[in-house]
Design an enzyme around this catalytic site. Structure first.
Site, PDB file in Angstrom:
ATOM      1  N   PHE A 136      33.581 -13.796 -31.229  1.00  0.00           N
ATOM      2  CA  PHE A 136      34.736 -12.703 -31.194  1.00  0.00           C
ATOM      3  C   PHE A 136      34.417 -11.553 -30.909  1.00  0.00           C
ATOM      4  O   PHE A 136      35.174 -10.472 -30.464  1.00  0.00           O
ATOM      5  CB  PHE A 136      35.554 -12.643 -32.533  1.00  0.00           C
ATOM      6  CG  PHE A 136      34.491 -11.837 -33.468  1.00  0.00           C
ATOM      7  CD1 PHE A 136      34.562 -10.420 -33.433  1.00  0.00           C
ATOM      8  CD2 PHE A 136      33.579 -12.501 -34.485  1.00  0.00           C
ATOM      9  CE1 PHE A 136      33.834  -9.748 -34.277  1.00  0.00           C
ATOM     10  CE2 PHE A 136      33.161 -11.790 -35.127  1.00  0.00           C
ATOM     11  CZ  PHE A 136      33.056 -10.371 -35.121  1.00  0.00           C
ATOM     12  N   ARG A 172      39.691 -16.133 -32.218  1.00  0.00           N
ATOM     13  CA  ARG A 172      40.311 -14.714 -32.868  1.00  0.00           C
ATOM     14  C   ARG A 172      40.597 -13.766 -31.823  1.00  0.00           C
ATOM     15  O   ARG A 172      41.189 -12.808 -32.111  1.00  0.00           O
ATOM     16  CB  ARG A 172      39.151 -14.411 -33.811  1.00  0.00           C
ATOM     17  CG  ARG A 172      39.153 -15.147 -35.109  1.00  0.00           C
ATOM     18  CD  ARG A 172      38.184 -14.465 -36.233  1.00  0.00           C
ATOM     19  NE  ARG A 172      36.705 -15.314 -35.830  1.00  0.00           N
ATOM     20  CZ  ARG A 172      35.757 -14.794 -36.657  1.00  0.00           C
ATOM     21  NH1 ARG A 172      35.918 -13.946 -37.427  1.00  0.00           N
ATOM     22  NH2 ARG A 172      34.545 -15.423 -36.455  1.00  0.00           N
ATOM     23  N   SER A 190      27.366 -17.748 -34.148  1.00  0.00           N
ATOM     24  CA  SER A 190      26.374 -17.742 -35.370  1.00  0.00           C
ATOM     25  C   SER A 190      25.414 -18.870 -35.132  1.00  0.00           C
ATOM     26  O   SER A 190      25.665 -19.909 -34.720  1.00  0.00           O
ATOM     27  CB  SER A 190      27.588 -17.716 -36.691  1.00  0.00           C
ATOM     28  OG  SER A 190      28.155 -18.949 -36.789  1.00  0.00           O
ATOM     29  N   CYS A 244      25.288  -8.685 -31.630  1.00  0.00           N
ATOM     30  CA  CYS A 244      23.908  -9.191 -32.048  1.00  0.00           C
ATOM     31  C   CYS A 244      22.771  -8.640 -31.892  1.00  0.00           C
ATOM     32  O   CYS A 244      21.731  -8.981 -32.234  1.00  0.00           O
ATOM     33  CB  CYS A 244      24.149 -10.440 -31.145  1.00  0.00           C
ATOM     34  SG  CYS A 244      23.834 -10.326 -29.455  1.00  0.00           S
ATOM     35  N   GLU A 253      22.268 -11.985 -42.231  1.00  0.00           N
ATOM     36  CA  GLU A 253      23.161 -11.396 -41.111  1.00  0.00           C
ATOM     37  C   GLU A 253      24.360 -10.751 -41.623  1.00  0.00           C
ATOM     38  O   GLU A 253      25.281 -11.669 -42.067  1.00  0.00           O
ATOM     39  CB  GLU A 253      23.309 -12.215 -39.822  1.00  0.00           C
ATOM     40  CG  GLU A 253      24.127 -11.495 -38.804  1.00  0.00           C
ATOM     41  CD  GLU A 253      24.474 -12.341 -37.485  1.00  0.00           C
ATOM     42  OE1 GLU A 253      24.755 -13.533 -37.749  1.00  0.00           O
ATOM     43  OE2 GLU A 253      24.336 -11.901 -36.447  1.00  0.00           O
TER      44      GLU A 253
HETATM   45  P1  NAD Z   1      30.958 -18.090 -34.729  1.00  0.00           P
HETATM   46  O1  NAD Z   1      29.951 -19.045 -34.865  1.00  0.00           O
HETATM   47  O2  NAD Z   1      32.148 -18.293 -35.961  1.00  0.00           O
HETATM   48  O3  NAD Z   1      31.937 -18.821 -33.492  1.00  0.00           O
HETATM   49  C1  NAD Z   1      31.663 -18.808 -32.091  1.00  0.00           C
HETATM   50  C2  NAD Z   1      32.491 -19.788 -31.466  1.00  0.00           C
HETATM   51  O4  NAD Z   1      32.065 -21.011 -32.219  1.00  0.00           O
HETATM   52  C3  NAD Z   1      33.867 -19.815 -31.482  1.00  0.00           C
HETATM   53  O5  NAD Z   1      34.555 -20.143 -30.212  1.00  0.00           O
HETATM   54  C4  NAD Z   1      34.439 -20.749 -32.480  1.00  0.00           C
HETATM   55  O6  NAD Z   1      35.688 -21.393 -32.137  1.00  0.00           O
HETATM   56  C5  NAD Z   1      33.538 -21.717 -32.518  1.00  0.00           C
HETATM   57  N1  NAD Z   1      33.126 -22.463 -33.820  1.00  0.00           N
HETATM   58  C6  NAD Z   1      33.268 -22.004 -35.048  1.00  0.00           C
HETATM   59  N2  NAD Z   1      33.103 -22.653 -35.960  1.00  0.00           N
HETATM   60  C7  NAD Z   1      32.654 -23.953 -35.274  1.00  0.00           C
HETATM   61  C8  NAD Z   1      32.374 -25.102 -35.934  1.00  0.00           C
HETATM   62  N3  NAD Z   1      32.159 -25.479 -37.045  1.00  0.00           N
HETATM   63  N4  NAD Z   1      32.041 -26.291 -35.104  1.00  0.00           N
HETATM   64  C9  NAD Z   1      32.221 -25.906 -33.792  1.00  0.00           C
HETATM   65  N5  NAD Z   1      32.658 -24.835 -33.156  1.00  0.00           N
HETATM   66  C10 NAD Z   1      32.960 -23.762 -33.983  1.00  0.00           C
HETATM   67  O7  NAD Z   1      30.571 -16.669 -34.097  1.00  0.00           O
HETATM   68  P2  NAD Z   1      31.580 -15.380 -34.264  1.00  0.00           P
HETATM   69  O8  NAD Z   1      31.778 -15.212 -35.604  1.00  0.00           O
HETATM   70  O9  NAD Z   1      32.782 -15.476 -33.499  1.00  0.00           O
HETATM   71  O10 NAD Z   1      30.626 -14.450 -33.649  1.00  0.00           O
HETATM   72  C11 NAD Z   1      29.596 -13.590 -34.330  1.00  0.00           C
HETATM   73  C12 NAD Z   1      28.251 -14.432 -34.198  1.00  0.00           C
HETATM   74  O11 NAD Z   1      27.940 -14.295 -32.920  1.00  0.00           O
HETATM   75  C13 NAD Z   1      27.192 -13.522 -35.214  1.00  0.00           C
HETATM   76  O12 NAD Z   1      26.242 -14.182 -35.904  1.00  0.00           O
HETATM   77  C14 NAD Z   1      26.551 -12.875 -33.853  1.00  0.00           C
HETATM   78  O13 NAD Z   1      25.297 -12.389 -34.216  1.00  0.00           O
HETATM   79  C15 NAD Z   1      26.533 -14.003 -32.785  1.00  0.00           C
HETATM   80  N6  NAD Z   1      26.166 -13.527 -31.697  1.00  0.00           N
HETATM   81  C16 NAD Z   1      25.234 -13.816 -30.899  1.00  0.00           C
HETATM   82  C17 NAD Z   1      24.953 -13.145 -29.672  1.00  0.00           C
HETATM   83  C18 NAD Z   1      23.610 -13.612 -28.985  1.00  0.00           C
HETATM   84  O14 NAD Z   1      23.471 -13.150 -28.100  1.00  0.00           O
HETATM   85  N7  NAD Z   1      22.678 -14.239 -29.599  1.00  0.00           N
HETATM   86  C19 NAD Z   1      25.767 -12.469 -29.019  1.00  0.00           C
HETATM   87  C20 NAD Z   1      27.168 -12.224 -29.534  1.00  0.00           C
HETATM   88  C21 NAD Z   1      27.484 -12.566 -30.810  1.00  0.00           C
END
Ligand code: NAD
Length: 492
Positions: free
Chosen positions: A152, A180, A229, A284, A385
């Site tokens: 998101f 989201r 995440s 991130c 985090e």
């Molecule tokens: P999230 O893991 O909740 O969701 C990311 C994606 O995964 C979404 O498209 C969601 O639909 C999908 N998803 C969520 N739960 C799932 C499940 N149980 N099974 C399969 N798919 C699922 O992450 P978020 O809250 O949208 O984003 C924030 C997180 O992203 C933070 O932890 C942040 O550090 C990380 N992030 C990392 C980077 C990087 O480059 N390392 C960059 C941006 C964000």
């Protein structure tokens, strides 16, 4: 195509209503207004999308690379023309300030520009006479259908860590945006449509876990890119790999910044304040823990508290606002809970952003910058985090101890040092166990022509997003060894 109400999918060059029966409200985090509904599609929608992408692949793969990138040149131009509109959409659905949204659009465009170099970047190599009369060549070929699942916090930029490279290399692409924040990509998709990109080369399917699982299990999806995440990254890496796919997963983070007493304190304070509280800490690469060394404990602590207290929090579309809300009410509650746990574990609240109210936006998910002092390493607040505007201060006696503190983290996304001492900076660069290192830089975000690195629990896989890694990820190497004996040739 209206950007409100129930959002359609984009499959085979057509906008299609999802067959989903469940929907998620997309809310403006500053106003709580419902701006759209994401259909939570699953197997049927994914199957249709993969079928379209697979059908488009043979012809797209045969399209010369220099013709493929013409669509990207057009898209860059459309993004420049619609720059402000796209930035506003990001602010409306994600909450970050307009300045931050503009930066996001710019970084997105930068990835398109780099992918336009594919005709050069995708080249293989060769050697004549590996044995007498035998030549050997390495050719890169696209994989087929590839997919990306995105978070998101960067509704537009993160999809573009993958999309332009994937299609420029000759793959067909499926995006599953964050449920989201699906709105910006709807508008982006309209602009992609305007480039005349052949049907099925880019597709977008909306949904949550069932859609992700369907992508992970579909035999025709050759590669998966994920950003989100760490627990989800681990799950996707395991399930995708078990199904024989190429997988790259960028996970969560807990980034440390080390402040030495010889740092330029004014510059350091300004940069760390931006790094910790920019995008309301939902980056991130956000700085989450500042480790002060020696007398920086005092000087930095006073300066950062003043800088953070002066930040104007509010609706990102309004002039002068420097920090927006967090994404959801649940997120706000979770962050406030973590702050409370930090204080129970002995941290001192230097600045308390809980219970923030913004005039005319009382329903928004606002927190103000929060700083916790005397945080003990290895407590929950120090290790988790938070993904919100909370900075923890930890103190160390020297650089070695500071590096030891950050090395204990399960994450290794980014780490920075602020100092005017070259030897200390080099030691830090050499020893700090993180994939993106900043020296007098707060958010060490790699430019698009470098890989977006990340170590430990912040990354699963081998090849990162962006730059040359993207070409490696989105192509297979084919090695050809050839012999053409002279006597087989007709005489002319
Ligand atoms: P999230 O893991 O909740 O969701 C990311 C994606 O995964 C979404 O498209 C969601 O639909 C999908 N998803 C969520 N739960 C799932 C499940 N149980 N099974 C399969 N798919 C699922 O992450 P978020 O809250 O949208 O984003 C924030 C997180 O992203 C933070 O932890 C942040 O550090 C990380 N992030 C990392 C980077 C990087 O480059 N390392 C960059 C941006 C964000």
């Amino acid at each position: 195509m209206p950007i409100n109400g129930q959002l359609p999918d984009y499959i085979n060059g057509q906008w299609r209503h999802s067959g989903a029966t469940e929907f998620l409200d997309v809310c403006n985090p500053a106003t709580a207004e419902v701006i759209a509904q994401t259909p939570l599609g699953g197997l049927a929608e994914v199957n249709a999308t993969v079928e379209a992408a697979a059908a488009a692949y043979p012809e797209w793969r045969r399209t010369p690379p220099q013709d493929r990138i013409q669509y990207l040149f057009k898209l860059k131009q459309l993004f420049e023309t619609h720059f402000e509109e796209l930035a506003q959409l990001i602010t409306i659905e994600n909450g970050k300030t307009l300045v931050e949204s503009r930066a996001e659009v710019r970084r997105c465009i930068e990835n398109i520009e780099v992918a336009c170099g594919i005709p050069t970047m995708m080249q293989g190599y060769n050697l004549e006479d590996v044995a007498r009369g035998i030549d050997e060549i390495m050719i890169r070929q696209p994989l087929g259908v590839v997919a990306a699942i995105t978070p998101f916090n960067f509704p537009m930029m993160v999809p573009f860590w993958f999309l332009p490279y994937a299609i420029a290399c000759g793959n067909t692409f499926i995006l599953k945006p964050s449920e989201r924040v699906p709105v910006t990509m709807q508008r982006v998709t309209e602009l992609i449509e305007q480039t005349g990109l052949p049907a099925g080369v880019f597709n977008m399917v909306n949904g949550g876990k069932p859609a992700v699982d369907a992508l992970l299990d579909h035999p025709n999806v050759r590669a998966i890119s994920f950003v989100g995440s760490t627990p989800v990254a681990k799950y996707i890496y395991a399930r995708g790999s078990a199904n024989g796919k190429r997988v790259q997963c960028q996970g969560g983070a807990k980034n440390h910044v080390v402040v030495l007493p010889d740092a330029d304190m004014e510059m350091t304070t300004q940069i760390v304040s931006d790094s910790a509280f920019g995008c309301a800490g939902q980056r991130c690469l956000a700085v989450s823990v500042a480790v002060t060394v020696g007398e920086a404990k005092q000087t930095f602590r006073d300066a950062i508290a003043n800088a953070a207290a002066s930040l104007k929090v509010g609706y990102g579309l309004e002039d002068g606002v420097q920090m927006g809300p967090v994404i959801t009410r649940e997120s706000k509650t979770r962050i406030e809970g973590l702050i409370a746990k930090g204080t129970s574990a002995g941290a001192t609240v230097l600045l308390d952003g809980r219970g923030a109210k913004v005039a005319n936006h009382e329903a928004g998910n606002f927190l103000k910058p929060t700083i916790l002092d005397n945080v003990t390493p290895s407590t929950e607040i120090a290790d988790t985090e938070i993904f919100g505007p909370v900075l923890s201060l930890v103190h160390a006696n020297d650089v070695d101890e500071a590096i030891e503190i950050l090395a204990r983290s399960q994450y290794g996304n980014a780490a920075s040092i602020f100092t005017s001492n070259g030897a200390a900076a080099r030691k830090f660069r050499y020893e700090a166990p993180a994939g993106n290192i900043g020296v007098n830089i707060g958010v060490a975000a790699p430019m698009a022509y470098f890989p977006f690195s990340g170590w430990k629990d912040s990354f699963m896989g081998v090849l990162h997003g962006q730059g040359r890694d993207a070409i490696e990820f989105y192509t297979d190497k084919k090695v050809v060894v050839e012999r053409w004996p002279k006597e087989w040739s007709r005489k002319f």
